[in-house]
Design an enzyme around this catalytic site. Structure first.
Site, PDB file in Angstrom:
ATOM      1  N   SER A 136       0.823  -1.238  -0.001  1.00  0.00           N
ATOM      2  CA  SER A 136       0.036   0.083  -0.087  1.00  0.00           C
ATOM      3  C   SER A 136       0.947   1.256   0.030  1.00  0.00           C
ATOM      4  CB  SER A 136      -0.679   0.114   1.110  1.00  0.00           C
ATOM      5  OG  SER A 136      -0.215   0.312   2.594  1.00  0.00           O
ATOM      6  N   LYS A 137       0.177   2.393  -0.001  1.00  0.00           N
ATOM      7  CA  LYS A 137       0.866   3.634  -0.005  1.00  0.00           C
ATOM      8  C   LYS A 137       2.046   3.931   1.068  1.00  0.00           C
ATOM      9  CE  LYS A 137      -2.581   6.131  -2.717  1.00  0.00           C
ATOM     10  NZ  LYS A 137      -3.592   7.151  -2.868  1.00  0.00           N
ATOM     11  N   ARG A 138       1.754   3.084   2.266  1.00  0.00           N
ATOM     12  CA  ARG A 138       2.455   3.574   3.378  1.00  0.00           C
ATOM     13  C   ARG A 138       3.865   2.860   3.153  1.00  0.00           C
ATOM     14  NH1 ARG A 138      -0.730  -0.831   4.917  1.00  0.00           N
ATOM     15  NH2 ARG A 138       0.217  -2.489   5.583  1.00  0.00           N
TER      16      ARG A 138
END
Length: 482
Positions: A254-256
């Site tokens: 994910s973006k994290r």
């Protein structure tokens, strides 16, 4: 005779093109190329609210940048045009009419509230929620009553009872589902749009897709698709569900975890060949067990037999290592083409690039080549060559306060002031002269010079740095730090 391999990549244009989608496209493309087969690019845009042409263009541009080409489909054409699902509604409608006529499908007038109440009741009873068949055997009179109430029906497919839906997955081996856990499911929504599972089966069958290679998250769609294949009398393809991509913390990517879209990596100055090399290793391994593969080697060696069912870990350090390898093999002109957009993005180079600008970027690129894992890193590395020298840390100031440092800076400044020529070679040779004259060598010689010139304790060749920033600016910085 073995039928030719026909695979497809069928993304939904509902956002940026994710790195996971690129991996799926790559595996399909490699399988097609390895077998002299065909790749079809199809756009699944039946989610009208979220689908955009902008996203579709982003997907196509990303694929082209990666070098993934398609033999049929959007922009290319082929015997099954159009290749955008929203433009194929008449095709789906004909099959729906066939299923209704044969009694394999029926109209369902249940409201969302009624369906939710049924689902909750089954959950309360400890059952797996499936459609309860309320509309499975309506009389014409009952249907007419529902229509008078203003209810707009969906279309459901009758799912066989007490059957095992099984197939041999190319990655996971034998997989089976019990049909009773599927239930009669919707194939056409109340607005007339086919659901994903319905449209994809009709398209795959009509386009004679032989192998469906897709992400593991689609595994749960397979039993419904098998029911549709069998209801329509279509030949079933071979399925292969490739593992999820996880971050280094082993949680879903994910973006994290950093950049997730292909376009982001392009904008950061990664090379498409490196991205392809890296993505191929996310779930596939060659018997050679090496890390660097050319596209030609990947095509030659790729096989579904070596695709792992274990989750693949997206290791940015490994991507950077692979990209570094490819950066080292670029010609100077190719390196400039990667770095120029980055330096323009930072405002260091104007949009109207002069011959002098390009020459300077070439020199800086060669100076920092060994320090670059990807293009965007050049911004901070080259900043001291375009802007004023940065503020020094306390540690750097401590180095410059030493007597040996003052001696080195003064001696080197004198060499620059009396330089007989403006070349990186001379500026480099001048350091050797300072070493001979002062007896100062090693880090006591080089570190104060780098700190004074670019505000860094380590870095590239000093002769090249001086030539890149200009002798006058170098003399000024040396004077300020003495």
């Amino acid at each position: 005779m073995t039928e030719p391999v026909r695979v497809r990549f069928a993304p939904s244009p509902t956002g940026p093109f994710h790195i996971g989608g690129a991996r799926s496209a790559l595996f399909n493309w490699l399988l097609a190329k390895n077998t002299n087969g065909s790749l079809i690019l199809r756009i699944e845009d039946t989610d009208l609210e979220r689908s955009t042409r902008e996203s579709e263009e982003n997907i196509k541009a990303a694929l082209r940048w990666l070098g993934i080409t398609w033999d049929e489909g959007i922009d290319v054409g082929g015997p099954e045009e159009p290749y955008r699902q929203s433009e194929r509604l008449d095709i789906y409608r004909r099959y729906t009419e066939q299923l209704l006529k044969e009694g394999k499908a029926y109209r369902c007038y249940c409201t969302a509230e009624e369906l939710e109440a049924s689902r909750q009741k089954q959950l309360d009873e400890g059952k797996t929620p499936v459609y309860d068949g309320h509309c499975a055997h309506l009389t014409p009179e009952q249907e007419e009553e529902y229509k008078k109430e203003g209810r707009v029906p969906t279309i459901r497919l009758r799912c066989p009872q007490n059957e095992t839906l099984s197939f041999e997955d190319l990655v996971r081996g034998h997989v089976s589902f019990e049909s009773n856990g599927v239930g009669d499911f919707i194939i056409v929504k109340s607005d007339g749009m086919p659901v994903y599972n319905y449209g994809v089966v009709i398209d795959d069958a009509r386009m004679q897709i032989t192998h469906v290679i897709r992400a593991e998250e689609h595994l749960s769609n397979t039993p419904r698709q098998l029911v549709i294949y069998r209801a329509l009398g279509f030949k079933e393809p071979k399925f292969g569900h490739i593992s999820l991509i996880l971050g280094k913390d082993h949680k879903k990517m994910s973006k994290r975890h950093g950049a997730t879209a292909v376009e982001q990596y392009k904008n950061m100055g990664y090379l498409p060949e490196a991205i392809i090399n890296f993505l191929a290793l996310l779930g596939w391994s060659s018997p050679e067990e090496k890390e660097i593969y050319s596209v030609e080697e990947l095509i030659q060696q790729f096989s579904m037999d070596h695709v792992s069912k274990n989750p693949a870990v997206f290791d940015i350090d490994k991507l950077n290592w692979i990209n570094f390898h490819y950066m080292q093999n670029l010609s100077t002109d190719e390196l400039v083409d990667i770095l120029l957009p980055q330096l323009q993005k930072a405002g260091f180079v104007s949009a109207d690039v002069s011959t002098k600008d390009r020459a300077k970027v070439a020199e800086i690129g060669e100076l920092y080549r060994k320090h670059l894992s990807y293009g965007e890193q050049i911004i901070e590395l080259a900043r001291p060559l375009y802007e004023a020298a940065p503020e020094l840390t306390e540690e750097m100031q401590g180095v410059l306060s030493q007597d040996t440092s003052k001696t080195v800076l003064e001696a080197y400044r004198a060499k620059l002031e009396n330089a007989p020529e403006d070349t990186a070679e001379y500026y480099k040779a001048a350091i050797k002269e300072v070493q001979k004259e002062t007896g100062i060598k090693g880090k006591d010689l080089y570190m104060p010079l780098r700190i004074a010139l670019i505000g860094a304790m380590h870095g590239p060749d000093i002769g090249g740095l001086v030539h890149s920033m200009g002798k006058t600016e170098a003399i000024s910085r040396l004077s300020q730090k003495q």
